[in-house]
Design an enzyme around this catalytic site. Sequence first.
Site, short mmCIF file in Angstrom:
data_model
loop_
_atom_site.label_atom_id
_atom_site.label_comp_id
_atom_site.label_asym_id
_atom_site.label_seq_id
_atom_site.Cartn_x
_atom_site.Cartn_y
_atom_site.Cartn_z
N HIS A 65 -36.73 2.91 11.55
CA HIS A 65 -35.81 3.04 12.69
C HIS A 65 -35.95 4.46 13.24
O HIS A 65 -35.48 5.42 12.63
CB HIS A 65 -34.38 2.77 12.27
CG HIS A 65 -33.39 2.98 13.38
ND1 HIS A 65 -33.48 2.30 14.57
CD2 HIS A 65 -32.33 3.81 13.50
CE1 HIS A 65 -32.50 2.69 15.38
NE2 HIS A 65 -31.79 3.61 14.75
N ASP A 94 -34.99 6.84 16.01
CA ASP A 94 -34.10 7.19 17.12
C ASP A 94 -34.84 8.03 18.16
O ASP A 94 -35.49 9.02 17.82
CB ASP A 94 -32.90 7.98 16.61
CG ASP A 94 -31.92 7.13 15.83
OD1 ASP A 94 -31.43 6.15 16.39
OD2 ASP A 94 -31.66 7.47 14.65
N ASP A 100 -29.03 -0.89 15.16
CA ASP A 100 -28.19 0.29 15.01
C ASP A 100 -27.09 0.45 16.07
O ASP A 100 -26.15 1.19 15.84
CB ASP A 100 -29.05 1.56 14.98
CG ASP A 100 -28.32 2.74 14.34
OD1 ASP A 100 -27.38 2.50 13.56
OD2 ASP A 100 -28.68 3.90 14.62
N HIS A 147 -29.18 4.36 22.04
CA HIS A 147 -27.82 4.24 21.50
C HIS A 147 -27.28 5.54 20.91
O HIS A 147 -26.14 5.54 20.41
CB HIS A 147 -27.79 3.13 20.45
CG HIS A 147 -28.71 3.33 19.29
ND1 HIS A 147 -30.01 2.89 19.29
CD2 HIS A 147 -28.53 3.93 18.09
CE1 HIS A 147 -30.58 3.21 18.15
NE2 HIS A 147 -29.71 3.85 17.40
#
Length: 1025
Positions: free
Chosen positions: A50, A52, A175, A421
């Site tokens: 993941h 970001d 997420d 996000h």
Amino acid sequence: MGALAERLFAVAACLAVAASSPLPKAICGYESCPVPKEGMTNVHLIAHSHDDVGWLKTVDQYYYGQNNSIKPVGVQYIIDSVVNELPKDPSRRFIYVETAYFRQWWNNRDQEAREKVEALVESGQLEIISGGWAMHDEAVTHYQSIIDQFTWGFKNLDDMFNTSCARPKIGWQIDPFGHARETASMMAMMGFDGLFFARLDHADKNNRFTNQGLEMVWKTSPDHGASSYLFTSANHDILYHSPIGFCFDILCDDEPIVDDLNSPDYNVDRRVNSFIEFIQKQSTYMKSNNILVTMGIDFAYQQASYWFNNLDRLIKYTNERQAEGGKINLLYSTPSCYLKAVHEAGLEWPSKEDDFFPYSSDEYSYWTGYFTSRPTLKFMERKGNNLLQVCKQLSVLADLREEKWEDLASLREAMGIMQHHDAITGTERQHVAEDYALRLHRSMEHCRQTAENALNKLAAKEGSTEVQFDSCLLTNVSQCDTSEQAEKFVVTLYNPLAQVTSMFVRLPVQDFEYQVRNELGVLIDTQMLKIPTPVLNMPGRQSSATQELLFQAENLPALGFKSYRVEKSNTASPPPQPSEELVIANDVIEVTFDADLKRLSSVKDIAADKTYAVSQDFQYYEAVEGDNLGAARRASGAYIFRPVNHQMFPVSDSPPTIETYTGALVNEIHQEWNDWVSLVTRIYKGTNHVELEWIVGPIPIDDDIGKEVISLVSLSGWETNGKFYTDSNGRQILERNRNLRPTWDFDPSLEPVAGNYYPITTAISIRNHAANSENEELAIITDRAQGGSSIENGTLEIMLHRRLLFDDDKGVAEPLNETAFGEGLVARGKQILLFGQTEAHPTSIYKTRRLVRDSMVLAPWLFITRTDLTPTQWGEQYNTFYTGLRREVPPNVNLLTLEPWNGEGMLVRVEHFLEKNDDPELSQPINVPLMGLIDRINEEMAIGETILGGNQWLSDNVRLEFKIEGEESTSQQLPRPDPNEDMANITLNPMQIRTFIVQTRSTATMTAPCSILLLALAILTIINI
């Protein structure tokens, strides 16, 4: 060549292209999936990272591996490492999500590395999941920007791979902090087969554990019916991380699997037993004999060999237990392959119709603060979308060539990153927020240059020199260098809407009178306004202007512009003087303020002779100062909203000061509660709504108390029964019920305020259910995403600004204490109060609300040009009026997208923006003139319809269909294009978005599916055209 010969030639060309296309090197997609074992619990291990797109570090710091004192990770090394490890075993698999990073990696690698990746994608070992530019937030993002960031991601994947193997079929939203029904609806329209996420309310999850309800069919749109159904899977105990003890990453300290029998650290049996115990627990939550287990963390797989070697051992030794009667089968898999296995099980699934907001991770932690966090960044993002649509449209209308597109791509990418996000949400660290703002600002300037190129092409007559079209990006603090310094200037207003619109233009100027001439050279009315004192005192404002020039730009053409010439006179303009009037009015509405409280007291609809008793005030919540040592000690922070004792306090114990200014174009009442909260209430000439322009900040913290400031609107006598309504991503309107969740028993006792807050992308409203109320509704339209609720009947509250002194321990590790220019951050914004009725009526609110929302989301963009030319000279050298629209668009239709696409092509989206029950007339199917809509969409162009993301022909899309408990099966396929449909008048159903690629016919012959081309040619031949 005759007509028949032309058709035969086209058929031959199509078949020749098909025949000459190389066969795929390997089979990808569902066909490449491993086969689960019958009678086993099949555990699909999902190797993932993941990544970001900014959070604790900036985008580039994460990609390049800089600033490692925060976290020692570099995305480029993750991709390098995975690409090197996957070929060592053809059973290994890995998924990747963030196209922004993947594109950056691709651009910096040689052909050999690219070919290696292409082979992995074509074999199904490396699967692109979701495929957007970033993993977007679902609460505070606008649907236009969500579609754009997916479209840009898909296009880059197509450009990199040129194979259907890189086309995503699955949504992977592991997420984001809650999930929107409109986002899921758009994913269905993108042809996705399923959606996977990890975060849902802790009580909802516990309830779903008990009834095996973690997987469902989400009915995402009552307007679209079964075609919008989307299989949805919520992950179980571990969010998106590896099971406890099984993180094989250099960032973790879990023990590896040691299979050397001679080693004193041999641990195979113990480790396999532990994993089987975890699987057995998770299997009780699931309906099928398939379990998805994520094997990754944030920024995992920098040393992919560590992961894959241990996963190889885990799979090997667990599966060896099958010889002894074990019923667990581990396999490398992907979300797509897991979905295929679940689909093939043929089970029936529960359904869901509401959304997944608000999200709480425990009974005290409601993730509703981020709906408002960093309000100025949220506003900047909204303005970025406004400008991006202007630039894309102008690029098409002016027929700019690809060499002019680089600046356009810059803002596409910056806006894509902003949807992340941890970007638009305001949950990033301060230095990262500043980097986002810098990226966006630079890209907006790049885009402005694109717009300038286009405007010069459209406006400059033959032989005229090009001029500069500047943007005044600081009008939110009443600052614009050109209008303040120039003696003469031209204001060009471009309208990106498909309908004619009008707007009132406000520009800071010197203390002189000004003359304004419209596009015909005719003098129009103006008004000089006092810039409110709190604006003059805003930190960082670099302007000596104390007055604003106001004029009305009427009937701005759809997809077009008008130019207005402004010239300063030699007559001084004395400062406007206030009166003590407590009533302001135009011909449509009247607004009254209370003489004692000095606050709004009523709004009257003059035409209907109806008065609404309404008040407005500012309050604040004190933020809980927890140390996060346990759920009950949770602090209010960037993510979490947690007010002390659920109690609000007035920002001032005294009535605000009040000044009234009236004129021919606008009437205003200026109020100041104190030196950090103020408001201007205004009504413009001829408008049917009230504008509230608020300023909040610097929020004082000298008492060491964090504060969360709201605007509270109250209506006397309204019976709202605990119901209110918010939009979903700026599109669908969802009913909210205070202290109620549709799918589980909600306990509001611990957090009755935060637990009832919902995201507002553009609008929140309440309806009067009292007898004889005539279906009254009050809607508040916002200029940015915010959080809000109706905590008491007859009230609406919207959180405007937050300043906090403690972190909420949700990862960012930094209090949300924004400062600028050495002081606490000051935010300025607008809200629109709009009264109306929900059923058919001359003042029916639905269409009006949407038009007001669009006028804020896609406002006419102001360009300003210095000039020494006289009005006559300017008119001789430059066009002062232009419209790109050649056919009228119905009033319930929006031109959602018009942008350049692949050389001379265009991407076009049109939408019906009303829901099926909004209006008895306007909510009906409507015909839209697509062919000839603009000059470039003509008979020389071919039009093909695609899925929403523009990356697959609609006729080629086939979705997996899932059975619903207790319901008869119905087709869940997207509506197919009618080959007989007249492109001159396509049909739109309520809330439908249709997407088209418009290309030159030579290009279309090579790219459109042969099946479509052959069918079209056959029809033409049969009807003898």
